[in-house]
Design a protein around this motif. Structure first.
Motif: not given
Length: 520
Positions: A3-18, A23-27, A170-173
């Motif tokens: 569960g800890l490893d999955w938490t790290v992985l999912i948190a990473y994906f969330g940060v990338m999307v955020a 970045s969308h605001k700068r385009v 990458c599509t958004i930003g």
């Protein structure tokens, strides 16, 4: 994974999307989407340039080379990349930056229409896009291979998950999102790489310590710089290939140079990337060199050795961080490639094949760029499902034979076309070197390879197409010079500073291409 490893992985994906959403605001237009409006700091561009050259192939295909042959994985891969970028920091980086600042282009291939002609631009654009689909497909397959080791997911499920997350940010930003996520991915890579390095070093006491370990029978020959199929010819060929590829031949690195504010900053960006390529891979590769002592690969090519080693050595949490590091490499490269190909299609190809594309507004151009990015990612994910098939074979074969072998014919006209010594080479030289290089690749890898006992050595498979293209580009330019005033003006524009040069007056079309009207 727990569960800890999955938490790290999912948190990473969330940060990338955020980051993508922020970045969308700068385009606001296609220039922002593809070149960050020329406002990217040199240090961010350098880190982004460095990160966009990695993928999970390092932890699968090159991990297999390190497992089998040892330090040649560094000597024949990251070292020539570092040297090539260092050379390119003077030779190419400032000139590519001037493509944006002086010719006002948003795609690295956009200038080819005026440097050569429309046919040359289209030939390089279409062939470059097709090659990138295969190249990125290998990257998706690599990360899916690692994910399958850790989670038991099928390859197709892993390809779908990583591709979908990458598509969102990458599509958004655009390029801003790519660069900012690559900065975060660099930090993650730093932590994960050091954790793995320390974990492996702590195990070496049982094998003679940090220096004595090289005497272990399992590492026999691992200290030799050039072994197996990776000999001197391969190293020299790879140096030339990486000189072109990592300075713009694969398009995404060219965008990093274009994104900086000035030629001087593009040069500094390249130098930073070269230093990182020289130093950091040593930390990443060392555990791979030691892997025969610690794990027994279950695959003939050793491509699962690094993943097995991380499972064995790292506690949960750190294991999740290293897995995130795998994702960060692949997503960095694939997102940057997607942005580069979207630039090529939107700016170079669409206006030729579709009349309406020539009148796109900023908003409609952005929509087209984002749609193209998604389509490219989808096609590359489809190609990923064919890796390990009879057509493409394994991951490292795709990366070395296909991508490296085809790089020269496509990059030589684009990169050498920037330099004054090659001003005599025009469209005939460009198309001749491109087409004959592709023919040489096919002959060497298929008919000739089939007829030679044991096949053509890998070093010649990758070097002959490059040599054919290079020789023909120079020779045809000498025998049939096509240095018209218009072409010379383009060359001068990218070779001189902005102050007081006649090249500043080079006419630049408002649309990416000037072509005869066609029917919808």
């Amino acid at each position: 994974m727990n569960g800890l490893d999955w938490t790290v992985l999912i948190a990473y994906f969330g940060v990338m999307v955020a980051i993508g959403v922020w970045s969308h605001k700068r385009v606001d237009n296609v220039s922002d989407f593809f070149t960050a409006g020329g406002k990217m700091p040199w240090w961010l561009s350098g880190i982004s340039h460095h990160m966009s050259g990695y993928s999970a192939v390092m932890f699968t295909g090159y991990a297999g080379i390190a497992y089998t042959y040892g330090v040649t994985s560094f000597v024949t891969w990251s070292f020539p990349i570092a040297l090539g970028i260092a050379i390119g920091s003077k030779l190419f980086a400032p000139r590519i930056n001037r493509l944006r600042s002086r010719l006002h282009v948003a795609s690295p291939l956009e200038y080819l229409k005026n440097r050569y002609d429309l046919k040359t631009q289209q030939a390089l654009a279409w062939s470059g896009m097709l090659l990138k689909i295969v190249d990125v497909g290998a990257k998706w397959a690599a990360i899916a291979t690692l994910l399958s080791v850790f989670t038991g997911m099928s390859l197709n499920q892993g390809i779908l998950i990583t591709g979908a997350i990458t598509a969102v940010y990458c599509t958004i930003g655009g390029l801003w999102a790519d660069a900012l996520t690559e900065l975060g991915q660099f930090v993650i890579q730093l932590l994960a790489g050091i954790a793995m390095f320390v974990a492996v070093v702590s195990k070496l006491g049982d094998h003679g310590g940090f220096f004595g370990v090289w005497d272990e029978p399992a590492l026999q020959g691992h200290g030799k710089p050039l072994v197996g199929p990776y000999g001197t010819v391969f190293l020299l060929a790879f140096l030339f290939i990486k000189l072109f590829e990592y300075n713009g031949g694969m398009l995404n690195q060219a965008q990093r140079y274009m994104a900086t504010a000035s030629p001087r900053e593009a040069e500094r960006s390249a130098r930073l990337s070269a230093i990182l390529w020289l130093v950091w891979p040593l930390v990443l590769f060392f555990p791979m060199w030691m892997s025969p002592l610690l794990v027994q690969s279950q695959k003939p090519d050793g491509s699962d050795s690094y993943a097995l080693m991380t499972e064995q050595l790292l506690p949960h949490g750190l294991l999740g961080l290293v897995i995130v590091g795998f994702f960060s490499h692949t997503m960095a490269m694939c997102s940057s490639d997607a942005n580069a190909i979207a630039a090529v299609f939107t700016r170079d190809v669409a206006p030729v094949v579709w009349k309406r594309a020539r009148t796109w507004t900023d908003s409609s151009g952005l929509v087209a760029a984002r749609v193209t990015t998604v389509v490219f990612l989808g096609l590359s994910m489809a190609a990923a499902t064919q890796v390990n098939s009879p057509a493409f074979k394994d991951i490292i074969t795709v990366v070395i034979k296909w991508v490296a072998g085809l790089m020269g014919p496509m990059a030589i006209p684009m990169m050498l076309g920037l330099l004054r010594p090659f001003r005599r080479s025009g469209p005939t030289a460009a198309l001749g070197s491109w087409s004959m290089g592709l023919l040489a690749f096919w002959l060497v890898n298929y008919p000739i390879n089939w007829s030679v006992e044991g096949g053509v050595p890998l070093q010649y498979q990758v070097s002959i197409p490059l040599a054919v293209s290079l020789v023909l580009y120079i020779l045809i330019g000498f025998l049939r010079p096509e240095d018209t005033p218009e072409r010379l003006a383009v060359i001068e524009a990218v070779n001189t500073d902005d102050s007081g040069s006649a090249a500043v007056r080079v006419p630049v079309p408002q649309q990416p291409v000037d072509v005869a009207p066609v029917k919808d």
